[in-house]
Design an enzyme around this catalytic site. Structure first.
Site, short mmCIF file in Angstrom:
data_model
loop_
_atom_site.label_atom_id
_atom_site.label_comp_id
_atom_site.label_asym_id
_atom_site.label_seq_id
_atom_site.Cartn_x
_atom_site.Cartn_y
_atom_site.Cartn_z
CG ASN A 132 -5.01 3.46 8.77
OD1 ASN A 132 -5.02 2.47 8.02
ND2 ASN A 132 -4.56 4.64 8.40
CE1 TYR A 191 0.13 2.56 13.57
CE2 TYR A 191 -1.89 3.66 12.90
CZ TYR A 191 -0.62 3.20 12.60
OH TYR A 191 -0.11 3.39 11.34
CD GLU A 220 -1.60 3.96 8.19
OE1 GLU A 220 -1.39 4.38 9.35
OE2 GLU A 220 -1.76 4.70 7.21
CD GLU A 230 -4.98 7.70 10.06
OE1 GLU A 230 -4.51 8.78 10.45
OE2 GLU A 230 -4.61 6.59 10.51
CG HIS A 239 -1.27 8.95 3.48
ND1 HIS A 239 -1.38 7.60 3.75
CD2 HIS A 239 -0.89 9.51 4.65
CE1 HIS A 239 -1.09 7.36 5.03
NE2 HIS A 239 -0.78 8.52 5.60
NE ARG A 273 -3.14 2.67 2.73
CZ ARG A 273 -3.17 3.48 3.79
NH1 ARG A 273 -2.67 3.09 4.94
NH2 ARG A 273 -3.72 4.66 3.71
C1 GBH Z 1 -1.41 7.17 10.78
O1 GBH Z 1 -1.99 8.21 11.43
C2 GBH Z 1 -1.04 7.73 9.45
O2 GBH Z 1 -1.90 7.27 8.45
C3 GBH Z 1 0.39 7.49 9.09
O3 GBH Z 1 0.73 8.34 8.06
C4 GBH Z 1 1.25 7.67 10.33
O4 GBH Z 1 2.60 7.66 10.02
C5 GBH Z 1 0.89 6.57 11.27
O5 GBH Z 1 -0.46 6.53 11.55
C6 GBH Z 1 1.66 6.60 12.58
O6 GBH Z 1 1.36 7.74 13.32
O7 GBH Z 1 -2.88 13.45 20.59
O8 GBH Z 1 -5.12 13.84 19.71
O9 GBH Z 1 -3.22 14.79 18.61
C7 GBH Z 1 -1.76 8.28 12.78
C8 GBH Z 1 -2.96 8.72 13.48
C9 GBH Z 1 -2.98 10.95 14.12
C10 GBH Z 1 -2.99 9.18 15.73
C11 GBH Z 1 -2.71 11.92 15.16
C12 GBH Z 1 -2.67 10.15 16.79
C13 GBH Z 1 -2.74 12.38 17.40
C14 GBH Z 1 -3.61 12.24 18.54
N1 GBH Z 1 -2.54 9.64 14.47
N2 GBH Z 1 -3.16 11.43 16.43
S1 GBH Z 1 -3.70 13.70 19.42
#
Ligand code: GBH
Length: 467
Positions: free
Chosen positions: A300, A302, A371, A173, A128, A84
């Protein structure tokens, strides 16, 4: 000897399960202005002091623009079946619309052809986050014309690549474009507003719907979907109905914000209740474009959180559903240990529960986990290797939870992509956070497959986890 219930031993996936790795254009490519490309909003944002840690930019990144062949060879060597990646809009349309830049098309044509030669299935993300700066000058995602611009750009991609690429993702996202982009201002374009995120989210949904319509007219044998992020939630006090409702409401503000209109035809009632007129309404035409627009759900995922109800009324700038987002519950239990990312705590049970939550709410759609992964402070050891046992533990637990969801809960997962193939430009964190299963030495651009990369290669070979 272990004596599990016999189902618990099932750790293999259905034949044809697609094991992949994921990246994104601005995070790995470098050379953002090469061969006639226009600037993106991440180029201008990262070049503005104070926006990205250590003043890092995507100017060089992993130099994938020049090293793409070597990187594809790594994917091949690991035996990974799908890749991807995203396409940089301003490489294809330097002004955002209108003139097509053939050299931009050539770059991605080479990647696609090389992947297919090696039997690796391409999954293309159309957007993206690297919006053409030329479109930002016209209001960017806040301008409802984004639907026309995005449909035009998508058509160029479908017409040029749709003969060979059959799996497509419209937006990555949208929540991150809307809230970090237009609410807190931590991501490009760095705006801080209490009203704009909801308009941006709406415009993205309509743009997604428009692109899907073009897709279904042009690539008849392909599949398309949107990628949504979502952290799973548990109530801070499991015995308190207000916290249980708050945990549900947080999921609605996070994920159902986009998934409900696509699968159910409208925004969640909890969002309408809190946001009132700040949340746009769908015209009948818009609803027809958006409702039913996903061939698959792109997930996605985590981490997970404990959620506590707030008794005070939501303030205008609240974007989380009037809840507190916490790492510990009432009993003092922690959701998971720390990683290099403050927001990311491993909690594999939350992955299973989230897969089930999505499946039940939306009628067991096909899901690609687009992801999943974690950042740790990786170091190259004296033996020249990267012994990232913590990442192996994370991936093993999450993949195990996914197996359980498929085998015991009937969840329809078709494929899984590790974030990320390479250490890369982690947005506002710059190069300080490493998510790769391949280490990148930024001073030499040398790639070192981490232990997790070799481990994942085995998962792919075995089509699942070994007992
Ligand atoms: C993904 O987004 C992305 O798609 C990717 O590009 C990125 O590298 C990967 O994950 C790893 O981070 O404390 O409320 O500001 C990540 C999603 C977006 C989750 C921002 C955490 C911040 C939370 N992230 N978010 S906050």
């Amino acid at each position: 000897m272990h004596h599990h219930h016999h189902h618990m031993n099932v750790k293999k996936f259905p034949e044809g399960f697609l094991w992949g790795v994921a990246t994104a254009s601005y995070q790995i490519e470098g050379s953002p202005l090469a061969d006639g490309a226009g600037m993106s909003i991440w180029h201008t944002f990262s070049h503005t002091p104070g926006n990205v840690k250590n003043g890092d930019t995507g100017d060089v990144a992993c130099d994938h623009y020049n090293r793409w062949k070597e990187d594809i060879e790594i994917i091949e060597k690991l035996g990974v079946k799908a890749y991807r990646f995203s396409i940089s809009w301003p490489r294809i349309l330097p002004e955002g619309t209108g003139r097509v830049n053939q050299k931009g098309l050539d770059f991605y044509n080479r990647i696609i052809d090389t992947l297919l030669e090696k039997g690796i299935t391409p999954f293309v993300t159309i957007f993206h986050w690297d919006l053409p700066f030329a479109l930002q000058l016209k209001g960017g995602l806040l301008n409802r014309e984004i639907a026309d611009w995005f449909a035009e750009y998508s058509r160029v991609l479908f017409e040029n690549f749709g003969d060979r690429v059959k799996n497509w993702i419209t937006f990555n996202e949208p929540l991150c474009s809307a809230i970090p982009g237009y609410g807190s201002g931590t991501f490009a374009p760095g705006r801080q507003s209490t009203s704009e995120p909801w308009t941006v989210g709406h415009n993205i949904l309509v743009a997604h719907g428009r692109a899907v319509k073009v897709f279904r007219e042009t690539v008849k044998d392909g599949k398309i979907g949107i990628v949504l992020n979502g952290d799973f939630t548990y109530p801070w006090d499991a015995a308190d109905p207000a916290d249980k409702e708050a945990a549900e409401r947080r999921l609605e503000f996070f994920t159902a914000w986009f998934a409900d209109p696509i699968y159910l035809g409208d925004y969640p009632a909890s969002m309408r209740k809190q946001l009132g007129d700040r949340l746009p309404t769908f015209t009948p035409e818009e609803r027809a474009l958006v409702h039913g627009s996903n061939d698959f759900y792109g997930m996605n995922h985590y981490t997970s959180n404990y959620i506590r109800h707030r008794s005070s009324p939501a303030s205008a700038d609240d974007t989380v559903g009037n809840v507190d987002v916490l790492f510990t519950n009432k009993q003092g239990n922690c959701i998971g240990p720390e990683t290099a990312m403050p927001w990311l705590r491993p909690c594999a049970a939350g992955f299973r529960d989230f897969l089930v939550w999505i499946s039940k709410r939306y009628g067991y759609p096909p899901i690609y986990v687009t992801e999943n992964g974690a950042a740790f402070d990786d170091v190259v050891s004296e033996d020249g290797r990267v012994h990232d046992q913590n990442r192996i533990d994370y991936l093993k637990a999450y993949i195990g939870a996914m197996v359980t969801a498929v085998e015991l809960d009937g969840v329809n997962v078709k494929g899984y992509f590790v974030w990320s193939l390479l250490d890369n430009f982690e947005w506002a964190e710059g190069y300080s956070k490493r998510f790769g299963i391949v280490y990148v030495d930024y001073s030499t651009q040398k790639r070192i497959v981490k232990d997790s990369g070799y481990w994942y290669s085995n998962v792919v070979k075995n089509n699942g986890l070994e007992d």
